[in-house]
Design an enzyme around this catalytic site. Sequence first.
Site, mmCIF file in Angstrom:
data_model
loop_
_atom_site.group_PDB
_atom_site.id
_atom_site.type_symbol
_atom_site.label_atom_id
_atom_site.label_comp_id
_atom_site.label_asym_id
_atom_site.label_seq_id
_atom_site.Cartn_x
_atom_site.Cartn_y
_atom_site.Cartn_z
ATOM 1 N N CYS A 166 -4.504 2.751 7.279
ATOM 2 C CA CYS A 166 -4.749 3.647 8.412
ATOM 3 C C CYS A 166 -4.335 3.015 9.717
ATOM 4 C CB CYS A 166 -6.224 4.014 8.469
ATOM 5 S SG CYS A 166 -6.717 4.939 7.044
ATOM 6 N N ASP A 167 -3.283 2.204 9.688
ATOM 7 C CA ASP A 167 -2.788 1.606 10.926
ATOM 8 C C ASP A 167 -1.437 2.221 11.225
ATOM 9 O OD1 ASP A 167 -1.444 -0.190 12.776
ATOM 10 O OD2 ASP A 167 -3.168 -1.511 12.440
#
Length: 377
Positions: free
Chosen positions: A325-326
């Site tokens: 989730c970056d």
Amino acid sequence: MATQRILDFLATRRPSGPCLVVDLDVIEDNYKAFERALPSAKIYYAVKANPAPEILRMLAGLGSSFDTASVAEIEMALDAGASADRISYGNTIKKERDVARAFEMGIRLFAVDCVEEVEKIARAAPGSRVFCRVLADGEGAEWPLSRKFGCEPKMAVDVLRHAHKLGIEAYGVSFHVGSQQCDLDAWDKALADAKGVFEALEKEGIVLKLVNMGGGFPTRYLKDVPTAQAYGEAIFASLSRHFGNRLPETIIEPGRGMVGNAGVIKSEVVLISKKADNDNVRWVYLDIGKFGGLAETMDEAIRYPIATPHDGDETAPCILAGPTCDSADVMYEKTPYPLPLSLTIGDEVLIEGTGAYTTTYSAVAFNGFEPLRAYVI
Ligand SMILES: *Cc1c(COP(=O)(O)O)cnc(C)c1O
């Protein structure tokens, strides 16, 4: 590229999750090719490229020496069976207590690039040999190494003189022309600089013995690269041109060139989607990304070959991304990667040429994704 042994391993073992599979036979061939290409140079494998114990053990058995950057890497090389006299502490940035620990373990060859580091060596590793790293501009390298390591050749003279004065052996000069260096002539200027340092110190009665020519030897990704033999010939010609018939002892420190082409990462397509109906670029989300081992896709420096089950079908441009989730976990956005239109969710893809600088760059468990697993066969 994926060897038959790697393909057989993946077909029979069916490991789940992303993983790197490394074929030791390829590394053995690479080692022997370096030996043939530069028979007078000692090979110090750069442990950081891939420190898997099986790789270190095999290389130690073949007679390799090791370039290490930390106490932990020294321990790995010793555990693999290398004696201390075949290990260099090649990092120019060391805590004094780590120098002392290395000295206790028998290490006597250290890299420096300033007088401050020389003083640490003189205190913590008395009587040792040092080589001074000089800056190289890294031009022609796909993964250049910047100005972080090394000093101007003129300063190297002062650094080595200081070492001599403090009673440690001013042993030689080192450089690194930048990783994935595809220009055969890149070593020539650095060797000229090294020769300049030799000459300046010889006038003062300090005779250097070693030129450590570093790594930089490439792996074939999407483009062909020159052979080890071609590098050997170009480097030997430069050595002869600059040093005449008084050739110094030489070291090479291949990392990428030793292990890069021996490994393949198996990954799975998690999702294929678009951002709008009229988008002509698809997003292909894999179960591995920048934090799972593909850090060298940063700035799109290294472009890995990717094999899919649909190779040969019509292709269209894709942006690849990892599963975390970056938002930085995106690869090849500037220059999208052509992949078959028939690629589907759940397909397995093989990311080739990934034997170097992958496992060690993988985060411990960012976002709950396990570090990259490796099988050395
Ligand atoms: C990383 C490194 C190497 C290996 O470089 P490659 O380009 O992978 O061959 C060699 N020497 C030193 C000092 C290094 O830091």
